[in-house]
Write an enzyme that holds these catalytic residues in place. Structure first.
Site, mmCIF file in Angstrom:
data_model
loop_
_atom_site.group_PDB
_atom_site.id
_atom_site.type_symbol
_atom_site.label_atom_id
_atom_site.label_comp_id
_atom_site.label_asym_id
_atom_site.label_seq_id
_atom_site.Cartn_x
_atom_site.Cartn_y
_atom_site.Cartn_z
ATOM 1 C CG ASP A 1 -1.995 -1.061 1.146
ATOM 2 O OD1 ASP A 1 -2.251 -1.568 0.035
ATOM 3 O OD2 ASP A 1 -2.581 -1.403 2.189
ATOM 4 N NE ARG B 1 -3.709 2.270 -4.476
ATOM 5 C CZ ARG B 1 -3.985 1.817 -3.257
ATOM 6 N NH1 ARG B 1 -3.180 0.935 -2.681
ATOM 7 N NH2 ARG B 1 -5.053 2.251 -2.610
#
Ligand code: S3P
Length: 427
Positions: free
Chosen positions: A312, A343
């Site tokens: 993350d 991402r």
């Protein structure tokens, strides 16, 4: 929102409670016997979704800010919800609850927002079906909405193709409802909060390398849990203090469980100046305080078993890489493609918008850092971690940066911009 470059950073930051641990505290509290009290709970949108799902299943949960009290109903005490269980934006809620619902003898439907409806759920449908649950993707695309009919499960040893704590946790939670031992082996070890907390509630859990096993049908007892600060939220301030000149920040009460603290190893590899103070254990988790100062950063390579421990944090690590001399290569991170946004695309395209030499690869990115970063319009894609990472990128850019949907930080860090504002030196 318009963000301007700053001159320095100073002060003390206390970040909100760990998101993963907050979710798990509510879930295990709900299926334990007796009262569970959480302090330091993350009062963010994702964890509120977990609370609301369990309330819909008859669990009495009281929340006052970061204090939550749960009156557990025991392993078999959840009630069939009368409405669809709405997980909002939270993949953790959807995947972990599916494990618990697999053991419950009723049918329920799980759904969430547009982002959650695009995230892969086959990864939990497969093992939970092998255990005997009837789980369907209602649109037939392997994504939410899901219907889950639980009931009599049997234990399995699941060899997971992905290093995912959500998959591992779904199987272990379903394993609580099996007579026998359920195991999960991952390609490399992901965050182990479920294993640690299950033990704290009284379950028998054995961990050997990347295999975790739980003995089913335990009696779980309500606990008092202090949730430590979230290293994923601290990551923005660690990066900011390292890359902004004239910066020194103290960041207190951070969960530095090694399965989560990969960013600290990467900071060391990149030359960040970080002091570790007061190492201690809190509710079974490793915790410490950090002091981070302005640093001369250099590029590095991040891959292999390090990836799950910082998955993350890759957006903000990529921002550090843009300000570091030399090349940073991130590999083996194809999981980034299926997070709240893709991402790899959202990080690389926004870095490019800021004039950074960044290139997407199938499973990561290559960033050539050390040149002037330009202020630019940033598209968050509604992804909280993209918004916060690029707020950090804006701090040393050569002009203003705009964020299109800054409100998404409420998913994991509602007060992020207030905190950033308080510690920023502008003259
Ligand atoms: C989480 C596990 C990780 C992480 C997510 C929270 C958890 O997801 O990215 O933000 O609390 O178990 P995966 O299990 O999909 O890697």
């Amino acid at each position: 929102m318009e963000l301007h470059p700053i001159k320095g950073l100073a002060g003390t930051v206390t970040v909100p409670g760990d998101k993963s641990i907050s979710h798990r505290g509510v879930m295990l509290g709900a299926i334990a016997e007796g009262k569970t009290e959480l302090s330091g709970f993350l009062d963010g949108a994702d964890c509120r979704s977990t609370i609301s799902c369990f309330r819909s299943m008859g669990v009495d949960i009281r929340q006052e800010g970061d204090r939550v009290t749960i009156l557990g109903r025991g392993l078999h005490g959840l009630q069939k919800p009368s409405e669809v269980l709405d997980v909002g934006n939270s993949g953790t809620t959807m995947r972990l609850i599916s494990g618990i619902l697999s053991g419950c003898a009723f049918t329920s439907v799980l759904d969430g927002d547009d982002s959650i409806r695009q995230r892969p759920m086959k990864r939990i449908i497969e093992p939970l079906s092998q255990m005997g649950a009837d789980i369907r993707s209602l649109h037939g695309n392997g994504c939410a909405p899901l219907s889950v009919t639980g009931g009599s499960l049997h234990p399995i040893h699941y060899v997971s193709p992905v290093a995912s704590a959500q998959v591992k946790s779904a199987v272990l939670l379903a394993g609580l409802y099996c007579d026998g031992v359920t195991s999960v082996t991952e390609p490399s070890l992901s965050r182990n909060h479920t294993e640690l907390m299950l033990r704290g509630f009284g379950a028998e859990v054995v961990c050997e390398g990347a295999t975790a096993s739980v003995t089913g049908l335990p009696r779980l007892y309500g606990q008092k849990i202090t949730v430590p600060g979230d290293i994923s939220s601290a990551a923005y301030f660690i990066a900011a203090a390292a890359l902004v000149p004239h910066a020194q920040l103290r960041i207190n009460n951070i969960n530095c469980n090694p399965t989560r603290a990969g960013i600290l190893r990467v900071c060391r590899l990149m030359g960040a100046d970080i002091a570790y103070e007061n190492p201690r254990s809190v509710s079974g988790e490793d915790v410490c305080d950090l002091v981070v100062s302005s640093s001369v950063l250099h590029g590095t390579t991040i891959d292999g078993s390090l990836i799950p421990s910082l998955i993350d944090e890759i957006p903000v690590i990529a921002v550090m890489a843009a300000y570091a001399d030399g090349v940073t290569t991130i590999r083996d991170a194809q999981e980034l493609r299926v997070k709240e946004s893709d991402r790899i695309f959202t990080v690389v395209s926004n870095l490019q918008a800021m004039g950074v030499q960044a290139e997407a690869t199938e499973d990561g990115m290559i960033i050539r850092g050390g040149r002037q970063v330009h202020g630019a319009p940033i598209c968050t894609y509604g992804d909280h971690r993209i918004a916060m990472a690029f707020a950090v990128a804006s701090l040393c850019a050569d002009g203003p940066t705009t964020l299109d949907a800054p409100g998404c930080v409420a998913i994991s860090y509602p007060s992020f911009f207030d905190t950033l504002q308080k510690i920023s030196l502008r003259s």
